[in-house]
Design a protein around this motif. Structure first.
Motif, mmCIF file in Angstrom:
data_model
loop_
_atom_site.group_PDB
_atom_site.id
_atom_site.type_symbol
_atom_site.label_atom_id
_atom_site.label_comp_id
_atom_site.label_asym_id
_atom_site.label_seq_id
_atom_site.Cartn_x
_atom_site.Cartn_y
_atom_site.Cartn_z
ATOM 1 N N TYR A 1 2.092 -6.656 7.289
ATOM 2 C CA TYR A 1 2.238 -6.032 8.601
ATOM 3 C C TYR A 1 2.619 -7.053 9.664
ATOM 4 C CZ TYR A 1 -0.074 -2.268 6.162
ATOM 5 O OH TYR A 1 -0.395 -1.299 5.244
ATOM 6 N N HIS B 1 -9.339 1.661 -0.544
ATOM 7 C CA HIS B 1 -8.954 0.300 -0.971
ATOM 8 C C HIS B 1 -10.067 -0.440 -1.724
ATOM 9 C CE1 HIS B 1 -6.674 1.406 2.680
ATOM 10 N NE2 HIS B 1 -5.671 0.713 2.179
ATOM 11 N N MET C 1 -5.541 7.442 -2.641
ATOM 12 C CA MET C 1 -4.435 6.511 -2.448
ATOM 13 C C MET C 1 -3.131 7.096 -3.009
ATOM 14 S SD MET C 1 -5.433 3.780 -0.829
ATOM 15 C CE MET C 1 -4.108 2.625 -1.115
ATOM 16 N N CYS D 1 0.843 -1.184 0.000
ATOM 17 C CA CYS D 1 0.000 0.000 0.000
ATOM 18 C C CYS D 1 0.883 1.241 0.000
ATOM 19 C CB CYS D 1 -0.913 -0.001 1.221
ATOM 20 S SG CYS D 1 -2.603 -0.422 0.788
ATOM 21 N N HIS E 1 0.384 4.362 1.144
ATOM 22 C CA HIS E 1 -0.087 5.453 2.006
ATOM 23 C C HIS E 1 0.986 6.498 2.289
ATOM 24 C CE1 HIS E 1 -3.726 3.269 2.585
ATOM 25 N NE2 HIS E 1 -3.067 2.219 3.012
ATOM 26 N N HIS F 1 -6.158 -3.867 8.689
ATOM 27 C CA HIS F 1 -5.825 -2.976 7.586
ATOM 28 C C HIS F 1 -7.165 -2.577 6.974
ATOM 29 C CE1 HIS F 1 -3.774 -2.332 3.412
ATOM 30 N NE2 HIS F 1 -3.902 -1.205 4.081
#
Ligand SMILES: [Zn+2]
Length: 323
Positions: A271, A155, A99, A72, A74, A219
């Motif tokens: 993660y 997302h 995004m 991702c 971010h 998430h």
């Protein structure tokens, strides 16, 4: 005097010819007579989408701006290599939904690049649990947790039905920019949508067992999968890598799990698992590692394969629960 004037006029003529030439080149680029169209995608889900839509079309090249393992985006920041990639692009495909904030100012400056926002016109989910966190923080002491995440959850690709709309929007955009290849884009679109349709049907039948289930996600992306499966996100734990979760929030999540009798925690590879494991140890909930489909290889079917794996994990999770 006269000579000077003639000189001046010819310089002006040369200058204007020069700029005319430049305009003409740009104009030719915009018509794309099949001579090399470079499409640059912002990150992995868009890359896979574009690989499918532009598959097998001579002279149409798809490049991913970020690495396929970036995940991702971010907190992503553009590199000089990214800038070089962008400068060679005629088309940029974005996911949208905030995004790609890291690209906004750069794209504003790049004249001649056509931007396709694949989620244009879509309504987004909001990160309601973020608000929840912020409220708490304002009551407590100031926390490093508050940074500039907006409440829009971008997302959308994790809901297959929405992803199919993105495919259509991207195809429409490419057909407009590169009408010469319209027939091929449309054929590819049809082929890909057909595969996605069967995925959608699979999810629909899964909904019979998942609907109404309360879950905790690690998430925001899984909120869209939950949306498609009728599941209710009780809490989205924000583990975006840069901020450790406070003991207070962990205790709060544990409390919520007990209160709602929650069985599922959805976490993911990119993660850390330690928080989920800690929560797992303190409750009856089980953590399942899902795929946000933000990383992968060059296989153009990787979205479909990843989603199928997610479906298998969900089936297993609910089978365990019903035992
Ligand atoms: Zn994300």
């Amino acid at each position: 005097m006269k000579r000077k004037l003639i000189y001046l006029l010819s310089v002006m003529l040369l200058l204007s010819l020069g700029s005319y030439g430049a305009i003409k080149i740009n104009g030719e680029n915009k018509q794309y007579k099949g001579e090399g169209l470079t499409i640059v995608t912002s990150f992995y889900p868009m890359y896979i989408a574009a690989l499918n839509i532009a598959d097998g079309i001579d002279g149409v090249q798809v490049m991913n701006l970020t690495e396929n393992q970036t995940g991702c985006v971010h907190d992503y920041q553009l590199t000089t290599k990214d800038m070089r990639t962008l400068s060679g692009a005629q088309v940029v495909i974005l996911n949208g939904g905030e995004m790609e904030e890291f690209m906004e100012s750069v794209l504003d400056q790049q004249e001649g690049i056509q931007v396709i926002d694949s989620s244009a016109g879509m309504e987004f989910l909001t990160g309601s649990t973020h608000e929840h966190n912020h409220e708490e923080e304002s009551n407590q002491q100031e926390s490093s947790h508050v940074h500039n995440h907006s409440d829009i959850n971008g997302h959308v690709w994790l809901n297959v039905e929405r992803y199919m709309k993105q495919i259509q929007t991207i195809t429409d955009g490419l057909c407009k920019i590169d009408p010469l290849h319209e027939g091929m884009y449309r054929k590819n679109e049809e082929k890909y949508l057909e595969k996605l349709e069967s995925l959608k049907i699979e999810l629909e039948s899964l909904k019979e067992i998942t609907s109404g289930a309360e879950i905790i996600i690690f998430h925001d992306s899984f909120a869209y999968l939950a949306e498609e499966l009728g599941m209710e996100v009780v809490h989205a734990v924000n583990t975006d890598g840069e901020t450790a979760l406070s003991a207070g929030e962990i205790a709060e999540v544990v409390e919520e799990i007990k209160l709602h009798d929650i069985s599922f925690l959805f976490t993911e590879e990119q993660y850390e698992h330690t928080i989920a494991e800690r929560i797992e140890a303190e409750t009856n909930a089980t953590a399942y590692v899902m795929d946000s489909l933000v990383t992968g290889g060059l296989d153009k079917n990787s979205y479909i394969k990843g989603m199928k794996k997610n479906i298998e994990i969900l089936k297993e999770a609910f089978a365990v629960k019903s035992k």
